[in-house]
Enzyme design. Structure first.
Site: not given
Ligand code: AMP
Length: 587
Positions: A177, A199
């Protein structure tokens, strides 16, 4: 007719990028050189990763309160995990739906329709994203790039691939990601220096330190927590609200006599509102028969409540910097990803950690799907080549004589990799070798995790140390590892694909690294001792097996050294001196 095969061409060039999130998912596609996040039937770019029977997304979310037993959320946290895993056992206590152990020990989910593997639930979400894409593009979708948290291990990545298979989607690449997010920001083209990707989503926290060189991404280090996210903030805030209500109203509400789901929903709504406003009202009708909850909450109150949880992200950031062996001042960009990073408190926290203003121009909910679409564009050949390189979190190697862990791949090696080393036999005319594959940071295999074993038979006969056995470790960009062993002479070969059955959590990975560092000196001593013993024994044996007649004084020295090293504890310095003396007689 010949038996040759040919590459089947897929007419469809629409490779979508899918962010299969814990809380929400998103799908994006390239339009020209621009990634576009596609909207669902509610005109939203993100779709809740929630499944209730055949309903997926917003429609399923409505049932969280009404039918909690059959409404499955956060299934990503269960993907590729074992039921008995202590972290999972703790987590499922909080889940309103039921889980069970499958026959191989994996965690499965129980609903009124039967038992489901988390990847079957994941497949329903992927299928929904596929449908959203097909509706928007008016075109069938068969191929996708799907993202996973940086800390997903082999079994979690494999479960994600399985979900794709079940959904009829060909997952052509799995990417991390944070790497996807950096791509979305175009940092492959513009960045100079190191990049931190922070994140914080609904269920997981990831921090990655990346470096761009000639348009190529290297992940220098990753860290995080798969059990830290917006949901934890909502739980903490819900607890606070119950206490606050009880104090102000002199009531005695607790988690058993109210609807927790209703309260959590209200907490999340207030949390989101407080990202744009300094205060908000929380109103819950009939929280308790005949009683409404009506509270005014300020941003400051929320921040005081969630501070402790938010601060849990600091240590992984520091560790990631340490692992990347860089100073904070070398970080030139900090990217924010995940819905939680819209919270002003988190932005301030990130600025404090890295001492620079984070980049926030792309909606943090959409950056990952956009990056995945860009990678899809690269793979379909419509975009310039950008290489995505991720890392192997723990060292890999094999067991050699004396139980020593012989590292072949160092931890934090960039993916994909291939490394080959030559080994040999320890006995004369040895016919077969057992190659045990381990993962870990300790000097001896008994302290590391065994991943698998290869038995190589029919080895070319010869004195010990002469056959050449090449052992290769090869890992693809999805993190799937293949280990092979080959007799260089007769080309006899054995191979194993490793998908460790019980994956390690990132806390376990951190613990292994910490322990490895703590015990490094002691381990080095033990390994040196074992190596010395092996060497000394070999020299002594070759001297004594020879035909040369040695003086009595020499034989006594040999006997002494033999006794010396057969003792568990011996002074290696003295033993080395003895060995040097003895070696003088070596022919
Ligand atoms: P993600 O997993 O990236 O979709 O993030 C979802 C999490 O972000 C959930 O916990 C949301 O409550 C949270 N979230 C979304 N928008 C905001 C916002 N504006 N302020 C604070 N939290 C948010």
């Amino acid at each position: 007719m010949d038996n040759k095969i040919f590459r089947k061409t897929v007419k469809d060039s629409h490779i979508v990028g899918i962010d299969l999130g814990t809380t929400n998912s998103a799908v994006a596609v390239m339009q020209g050189r621009i990634p576009i996040v596609l909207k669902n039937e509610f005109n939203k770019t993100t779709t809740p990763s929630i499944v209730r029977n055949n309903l997926v997304g917003e429609e399923a979310k409505k049932y969280l309160i009404e039918d909690p037993l059959n409404t499955i959320f956060a299934s990503k946290r269960l993907m590729g995990r074992k039921f008995k895993d202590s972290e999972i056992q703790n987590y499922i206590k909080e889940l309103p739906y039921k889980t069970t152990s499958s026959c191989n020990g994996d965690i499965w989910i129980k609903t009124n329709l039967g038992k489901f593997a988390p990847s079957q639930i994941g497949a329903k979400i992927l299928n929904k994203m596929k449908e959203i894409g097909e509706k928007a593009l008016k075109h069938p979708i068969v191929r996708a790039v799907v993202t996973v948290p940086a800390y997903f291990n082999d079994s979690q990545r494999q479960a994600t691939k399985d979900a794709g298979k079940i959904a009829g989607l060909d997952i052509i690449r799995i990417i991390n990601e944070p790497t996807a997010a950096a791509l979305a920001y175009g940092l492959d083209k513009t960045a100079i220096g190191k990049i931190a990707v922070y994140d914080l989503g609904g269920g997981t926290f990831d921090i990655s330190i990346l470096e761009v060189e000639d348009g190529v991404f290297h992940v220098l280090s990753t860290n995080g927590n798969t059990f830290l996210g917006g949901e934890d903030f909502d739980n903490e805030f819900s607890n606070f609200l119950i206490n606050f209500y009880n104090q102000t109203e002199n009531e005695n509400l607790n988690k058993t006599n109210i609807s927790i789901e209703k309260l959590k929903e209200a907490s999340e709504k207030a949390k989101i509102e407080l990202s744009n406003k300094m205060s908000t009202n929380i109103f819950l009708e009939n929280i308790y028969p005949g009683k409404d909850l009506d509270l005014k909450i300020t941003r400051e109150q929320l921040e005081n409540v969630i501070k402790k949880i938010a601060n849990k992200t600091i240590e992984p950031c520091e560790k990631a910097l340490k692992d990347a062996k860089i100073n904070k001042n070398e970080i030139k960009h900090v990217i924010l990803v995940g819905g939680m990073t819209k919270m002003p408190f988190i932005r301030k926290l990130v600025k404090n950690i890295f001492k620079i203003e984070p980049t926030t121009t792309i909606n943090p909910d959409e950056a990952i799907a956009q990056g995945a679409a860009i990678q899809g564009g690269v793979l379909s050949g419509t975009l310039d080549n950008v290489l995505l390189l991720d890392v192997n979190p723990l060292s890999l190697g094999i067991e050699t004589m004396g139980g020593i862990f012989s590292k072949i791949i160092n931890r934090n090696t960039t993916l994909p990799f291939k490394e080959t080393e030559i080994f040999s036999t320890s006995e004369d005319n040895q016919k077969e070798v057992d190659i045990s594959i381990y993962q870990g940071e300790r000097g001896l295999v008994k302290e590391n995790k065994k991943l698998g074993e290869i038995k190589l038979k029919n080895i070319t006969k010869g004195p010990k140390g002469t056959p050449k056995i090449s052992v290769s470790f090869e890992c693809d960009s999805n993190g799937i590892l293949k280990v092979s062993a080959e007799d260089s002479k007769n080309k006899e070969k054995q191979e194993i694909e490793l998908i460790p059955s019980s994956g390690l959590t990132e806390q376990e990975v951190n613990e292994i690294i910490r322990k490895g560092e703590k015990e490094r000196k002691k381990d080095e001593k033990k390994v040196n001792l074992i190596n010395f013993k092996i060497k000394a024994e070999r020299i002594l044996q070759s001297l004594l097996n020879g035909t040369v007649k040695y003086p009595e004084k020499f034989l006594q020295k040999v006997k002494n050294l033999n006794e010396f090293i057969s003792n568990k504890m011996f002074n290696i310095k003295e033993a080395k001196k003895e060995l040097e003396e003895i070696k003088k007689y070596e022919m």
